[in-house]
Design a protein around this motif. Structure first.
Motif, PDB file in Angstrom:
ATOM      1  N   ALA A  66       0.860  -1.185   0.000  1.00  9.99           N
ATOM      2  CA  ALA A  66       0.000   0.000   0.000  1.00  9.99           C
ATOM      3  C   ALA A  66       0.898   1.237   0.000  1.00  9.99           C
ATOM      4  CB  ALA A  66      -0.880  -0.004   1.243  1.00  9.99           C
ATOM      5  N   HIS A  67       0.466   2.280  -0.655  1.00  8.76           N
ATOM      6  CA  HIS A  67       1.238   3.539  -0.686  1.00  8.76           C
ATOM      7  C   HIS A  67       0.363   4.638  -0.097  1.00  8.76           C
ATOM      8  CE1 HIS A  67       3.745   6.829  -1.925  1.00  8.76           C
ATOM      9  NE2 HIS A  67       4.532   6.102  -2.674  1.00  8.76           N
ATOM     10  N   ALA A  68       0.893   5.341   0.885  1.00  8.90           N
ATOM     11  CA  ALA A  68       0.174   6.467   1.477  1.00  8.90           C
ATOM     12  C   ALA A  68       0.002   7.567   0.426  1.00  8.90           C
ATOM     13  CB  ALA A  68       0.969   7.025   2.658  1.00  8.90           C
ATOM     14  N   TYR A 104       3.194  -1.166   3.959  1.00  9.83           N
ATOM     15  CA  TYR A 104       2.635   0.182   3.765  1.00  9.83           C
ATOM     16  C   TYR A 104       3.793   1.161   3.642  1.00  9.83           C
ATOM     17  CZ  TYR A 104      -0.084   4.412   5.006  1.00  9.83           C
ATOM     18  OH  TYR A 104      -0.681   5.648   5.024  1.00  9.83           O
ATOM     19  N   ASN A 105       3.883   1.804   2.482  1.00  7.69           N
ATOM     20  CA  ASN A 105       5.012   2.683   2.180  1.00  7.69           C
ATOM     21  C   ASN A 105       4.595   4.151   2.269  1.00  7.69           C
ATOM     22  OD1 ASN A 105       7.694   3.212   0.648  1.00  7.69           O
ATOM     23  ND2 ASN A 105       6.184   4.178  -0.683  1.00  7.69           N
ATOM     24  N   PHE A 106       5.477   4.988   2.815  1.00 10.01           N
ATOM     25  CA  PHE A 106       5.161   6.425   2.801  1.00 10.01           C
ATOM     26  C   PHE A 106       6.416   7.261   2.577  1.00 10.01           C
ATOM     27  CE2 PHE A 106       6.481   8.420   6.890  1.00 10.01           C
ATOM     28  CZ  PHE A 106       6.975   7.297   7.541  1.00 10.01           C
ATOM     29  N   LEU A 141       9.682   3.275   5.039  1.00  5.95           N
ATOM     30  CA  LEU A 141      10.138   4.605   4.670  1.00  5.95           C
ATOM     31  C   LEU A 141      10.706   4.506   3.259  1.00  5.95           C
ATOM     32  CD1 LEU A 141      12.172   5.324   7.907  1.00  5.95           C
ATOM     33  CD2 LEU A 141      10.299   6.788   7.106  1.00  5.95           C
ATOM     34  N   GLU A 142      10.287   5.405   2.369  1.00  3.15           N
ATOM     35  CA  GLU A 142      10.806   5.361   0.997  1.00  3.15           C
ATOM     36  C   GLU A 142      12.043   6.247   0.864  1.00  3.15           C
ATOM     37  OE1 GLU A 142       7.864   5.915  -2.068  1.00  3.15           O
ATOM     38  OE2 GLU A 142       9.378   5.864  -3.660  1.00  3.15           O
ATOM     39  N   THR A 143      13.054   5.727   0.156  1.00  2.00           N
ATOM     40  CA  THR A 143      14.228   6.542  -0.173  1.00  2.00           C
ATOM     41  C   THR A 143      13.786   7.616  -1.166  1.00  2.00           C
ATOM     42  OG1 THR A 143      14.830   5.123  -2.043  1.00  2.00           O
ATOM     43  CG2 THR A 143      15.828   4.583   0.089  1.00  2.00           C
ATOM     44  N   CYS A 178      14.674   5.128  -9.149  1.00  2.00           N
ATOM     45  CA  CYS A 178      14.696   6.486  -9.706  1.00  2.00           C
ATOM     46  C   CYS A 178      15.138   7.478  -8.640  1.00  2.00           C
ATOM     47  CB  CYS A 178      13.313   6.868 -10.243  1.00  2.00           C
ATOM     48  SG  CYS A 178      13.111   8.628 -10.623  1.00  2.00           S
ATOM     49  N   HIS A 179      14.561   7.358  -7.460  1.00  8.89           N
ATOM     50  CA  HIS A 179      14.875   8.314  -6.395  1.00  8.89           C
ATOM     51  C   HIS A 179      16.344   8.243  -5.975  1.00  8.89           C
ATOM     52  CE1 HIS A 179      10.375   8.387  -4.948  1.00  8.89           C
ATOM     53  NE2 HIS A 179      10.527   8.746  -6.198  1.00  8.89           N
ATOM     54  N   VAL A 180      16.877   7.026  -5.785  1.00  2.75           N
ATOM     55  CA  VAL A 180      18.281   6.962  -5.325  1.00  2.75           C
ATOM     56  C   VAL A 180      19.225   7.477  -6.406  1.00  2.75           C
ATOM     57  CG1 VAL A 180      17.981   5.197  -3.534  1.00  2.75           C
ATOM     58  CG2 VAL A 180      18.592   4.485  -5.858  1.00  2.75           C
ATOM     59  N   ILE A 210      11.454  -2.918  -3.428  1.00  4.31           N
ATOM     60  CA  ILE A 210      12.109  -2.063  -4.420  1.00  4.31           C
ATOM     61  C   ILE A 210      11.045  -1.451  -5.333  1.00  4.31           C
ATOM     62  CG2 ILE A 210      13.755  -1.971  -6.352  1.00  4.31           C
ATOM     63  CD1 ILE A 210      15.260  -2.878  -3.962  1.00  4.31           C
ATOM     64  N   HIS A 211      11.085  -0.134  -5.476  1.00  2.00           N
ATOM     65  CA  HIS A 211      10.333   0.528  -6.544  1.00  2.00           C
ATOM     66  C   HIS A 211      11.249   0.555  -7.756  1.00  2.00           C
ATOM     67  CE1 HIS A 211       7.394   3.009  -3.805  1.00  2.00           C
ATOM     68  NE2 HIS A 211       6.980   1.768  -4.016  1.00  2.00           N
ATOM     69  N   LEU A 212      10.858  -0.154  -8.804  1.00  2.00           N
ATOM     70  CA  LEU A 212      11.730  -0.307  -9.973  1.00  2.00           C
ATOM     71  C   LEU A 212      11.303   0.675 -11.057  1.00  2.00           C
ATOM     72  CD1 LEU A 212      14.077  -2.311 -10.697  1.00  2.00           C
ATOM     73  CD2 LEU A 212      12.392  -3.531 -12.098  1.00  2.00           C
ATOM     74  N   LEU A 255       6.812  -1.759 -10.178  1.00  2.00           N
ATOM     75  CA  LEU A 255       7.016  -0.714 -11.189  1.00  2.00           C
ATOM     76  C   LEU A 255       6.110   0.472 -10.896  1.00  2.00           C
ATOM     77  CD1 LEU A 255       6.806  -3.070 -14.293  1.00  2.00           C
ATOM     78  CD2 LEU A 255       8.889  -1.917 -13.509  1.00  2.00           C
ATOM     79  N   GLU A 256       6.674   1.665 -11.004  1.00  2.00           N
ATOM     80  CA  GLU A 256       5.889   2.911 -10.916  1.00  2.00           C
ATOM     81  C   GLU A 256       6.253   3.789 -12.098  1.00  2.00           C
ATOM     82  OE1 GLU A 256       7.768   4.231  -7.193  1.00  2.00           O
ATOM     83  OE2 GLU A 256       5.775   4.076  -6.304  1.00  2.00           O
ATOM     84  N   THR A 257       6.329   3.149 -13.257  1.00  2.00           N
ATOM     85  CA  THR A 257       6.722   3.849 -14.471  1.00  2.00           C
ATOM     86  C   THR A 257       5.479   4.483 -15.099  1.00  2.00           C
ATOM     87  OG1 THR A 257       6.498   1.670 -15.495  1.00  2.00           O
ATOM     88  CG2 THR A 257       8.717   2.375 -14.938  1.00  2.00           C
TER      89      THR A 257
HETATM   90 FE    FE Z   1       6.484   6.897  -3.482  1.00  2.00          FE
END
Ligand code: FE
Ligand code: FE
Ligand code: ZN
Length: 276
Positions: A66-68, A104-106, A141-143, A178-180, A210-212, A255-257
């Motif tokens: 889940a993503h906040a 749950y990611n935020f 916690l997301e990087t 992408c973020h890192v 991992i968000h790829l 994936l969040e492309t």
């Molecule tokens: Fe995010």
């Protein structure tokens, strides 16, 4: 097992997401707990949850993520904005108990001129308020890319938060490729070095997802614009090394492309073709 999936719309419920994932040969997925801008959440129907849990177990799904809402800011200078973030996340964590054992990611938030120390204080306070002893959800916690005054662009900042969370065994980290990259961690030329740094600062045992994503911007740009797989500055070869890395390969990849369902399906097929 290769756990790979993508971000899906939660509009039609859990079973619909499970079916959408199956239709593109995914075995995990991510979804927003509510409208990404905040807002109220739809009521959860037990029949929908039950149908999803059956589908997920029959098809050997991995953990769903889940993503906040990304507009929440738990370290705002404005007390009412902090309260809104805290109340929303606390409600999300209650709702996640319908699908126990998932994640749950935020985004840690933006300190906006208060400085990173004050930002971290507020995030720690919020987490210590909302985490509860018998919860079955792992909060990640997301990087971050380090855009503006974002907290979490450095591994050290995530570590400083986790060090002060009382129920830290309920926590983990989600690494966004992408973020890192945008934060300045060179996963293209030195993935081993970045993972060694993550391990030294936070500990790889805390890395849960991992968000790829590829990135539209070069190393250290502090931008956060996602690109399709092989359509950005990271490239397919480097992302293939991520999904095959011995220290990462058993994690779930989301994936969040910038894609619709069909495009996600093609990317999943492509990534499976380079999975060793
Ligand atoms: Fe995010
Ligand atoms: Fe992400
Ligand atoms: Zn992003």
């Amino acid at each position: 097992m290769f756990y790979i999936g993508c971000h899906l719309s939660a509009a039609d419920g859990f079973e619909a997401m499970g079916k959408a994932a199956l239709s593109i040969k995914a075995n995990v997925f991510q979804f927003f707990t509510r409208n990404p801008r905040g807002g109220s959440a739809k009521a959860i129907k037990q029949a929908d949850v039950d149908a999803f849990l059956k589908l997920a177990s029959e098809n050997n799904f991995g953990k769903i993520l889940a993503h906040a809402p990304y507009t929440l800011n738990g370290c705002s200078a404005d007390a009412s904005i902090r309260k809104f973030a805290r109340d929303t996340m606390a409600d999300d964590l209650q709702r996640m108990e319908y699908v126990p054992g998932n994640m749950y990611n935020f985004h840690p938030g933006s300190h906006v001129q208060q400085g990173v120390d004050v930002g971290i204080d507020f995030i720690v306070e919020m987490l210590n308020d909302i985490l509860f002893e018998n919860q079955r959800t792992t909060v990640l916690l997301e990087t971050m890319a380090g855009k503006g005054s974002e907290v979490g662009g450095k591994f050290e900042e995530l570590k400083r938060i986790m060090d002060r969370v009382k129920l830290v065994d309920k926590m983990g980290v989600c690494l966004d490729t992408c973020h890192v990259n945008d934060a300045g961690y060179d996963i293209v030329n030195d993935l081993d070095g970045v993972l060694a740094e993550f391990d030294r600062v936070i500990g790889l045992k805390w890395l849960k997802a991992i968000h790829l994503n590829d990135s539209m911007n070069p190393l250290g740009a502090h931008k956060d614009r996602h690109a399709v797989i092989d359509g950005g500055k990271i490239g397919l070869d480097a992302l293939a090394r991520v999904i095959n890395h011995p220290q990462l390969r058993d994690l779930p990849f989301y994936l969040e492309t910038p894609n619709e369902l069909e495009g996600y399906g093609k990317e999943i097929a492509l990534l499976k073709s380079v999975r060793k």
